[in-house]
Write an enzyme that holds these catalytic residues in place. Structure first.
Site, mmCIF file in Angstrom:
data_model
loop_
_atom_site.group_PDB
_atom_site.id
_atom_site.type_symbol
_atom_site.label_atom_id
_atom_site.label_comp_id
_atom_site.label_asym_id
_atom_site.label_seq_id
_atom_site.Cartn_x
_atom_site.Cartn_y
_atom_site.Cartn_z
ATOM 1 N N GLU A 40 0.832 -1.210 0.000
ATOM 2 C CA GLU A 40 0.000 0.000 0.000
ATOM 3 C C GLU A 40 0.867 1.261 0.000
ATOM 4 O OE1 GLU A 40 -3.797 1.857 2.495
ATOM 5 O OE2 GLU A 40 -2.434 0.457 3.490
ATOM 6 N N LYS A 113 -10.146 2.507 -2.341
ATOM 7 C CA LYS A 113 -10.331 1.935 -1.013
ATOM 8 C C LYS A 113 -11.662 2.384 -0.408
ATOM 9 C CE LYS A 113 -7.712 1.513 3.343
ATOM 10 N NZ LYS A 113 -6.421 1.879 3.967
ATOM 11 N N CYS A 150 -5.866 -2.842 2.277
ATOM 12 C CA CYS A 150 -5.586 -2.765 3.709
ATOM 13 C C CYS A 150 -6.821 -2.902 4.611
ATOM 14 C CB CYS A 150 -4.798 -1.507 4.021
ATOM 15 S SG CYS A 150 -3.926 -1.598 5.614
#
Length: 290
Positions: A40, A113, A150
């Site tokens: 990331e 995300k 994540c």
């Protein structure tokens, strides 16, 4: 499919970080990797330890400099690469965005995300607007990739929706670690839970999971905490949750063979999708039911 994992410690020098990433991309490509996954926000430091408006200067458009630079590598080496970038969509509108580059260097697709944390040392809500592209797999020459990022990895709903839309494997570029004041027992619990929940996604959906975390110690610029020690442990889990590879806590690269045909067999043995009680799942769209 051969998947290359690149686990790296970063500095504030973006040019040097990308140079080392390029060298490692070449290394795993030479070992036969067809799909290469980076961690990331791989170009620089994990900047979300503090809230600083000057950091927005690091964001870039997509397409932009990074997709061009890594796209040239993808084209030269004939590999698919999963990037993780700080996307500038407009002034005041930024995303934490994964981009998949095809073998010819073109952009196969992107994912913004969806779940954005806001915890001490992880002040991501200050920087990132939640994604608006949904949970859509990205079609590539190596398969349909369910790319998440994540904090998404803690949510079974995200993995399930990717699987329901035809993802053939789940991919999580990651930046997670310990604050140094955590006692060793708590550090162990956190790291183990992180891996276990993702192995659970593999089992529940009959899909491999590929997770690439960063390593190294990154200081807190504000001095309010002792910074983050990223724990690494990048791994690949098979469709029954079996660990196919696990890296250590230092810089490392690895090429892992994944048998996508095995997923078909596992889903026949364990037909979870057949037996889902979708007529009773309305409550999943609510925040809480008590």
């Amino acid at each position: 499919m051969k998947v290359g994992l690149i686990q790296q410690a970063n500095t504030a020098d973006h040019v040097h970080n990308k140079k080392r990433l390029g060298e490692r991309i070449r290394e795993v490509a030479a070992q036969g990797a067809e799909l290469i996954v980076l961690q990331e926000l791989h170009n620089g430091l994990y900047f979300c330890q503090t809230e600083d408006v000057q950091i927005f200067d690091q964001a870039e458009p997509i397409p932009g400099p990074s997709t061009e630079e890594f796209g040239q590598l993808a084209r030269e080496l004939g590999v698919v690469i999963v990037l993780s970038l700080f996307e500038r969509r407009a002034a005041g509108l930024y995303h934490n965005t994964a981009v998949v580059l095809e073998r010819d260097g073109s952009i196969a697709g992107k994912y913004r995300k969806m779940h954005i944390p806001d915890d001490p040392a992880y002040y991501e809500k200050f920087y990132f607007t939640p994604g608006d592209l949904g949970f859509e797999p990205i079609q590539t020459s190596v398969g349909r990739l369910g790319v998440l990022v994540c904090w998404d990895q803690w949510y079974p709903e995200a993995a399930r929706l990717m699987a329901m839309r035809g993802a053939e494997l789940l991919i999580y570029p990651t930046a997670i670690g310990w604050e140094s004041s955590d006692v060793p027992e708590e550090q162990s619990r956190q790291s183990d839970a992180w891996q276990l929940v993702q192995r659970g996604h593999a089992v529940a959906n009959g899909l491999p999971v590929v997770t690439v975390n960063r390593v190294g110690v990154e200081e807190d610029p504000s001095g309010q905490t002792n910074g983050i020690r990223f724990w690494g442990r990048s791994f690949v889990a098979g469709p029954q949750g079996e660990l196919m590879a696990e890296l250590g806590r230092e810089e490392e690269v690895r090429v892992v063979d994944i048998d996508l045909e095995r997923c078909e067999r596992v889903r026949r043995w364990w037909p979870f999708f057949r037996d889902r009680r979708i007529d009773e799942f309305d409550g999943l769209t609510k925040r809480f039911l008590v």
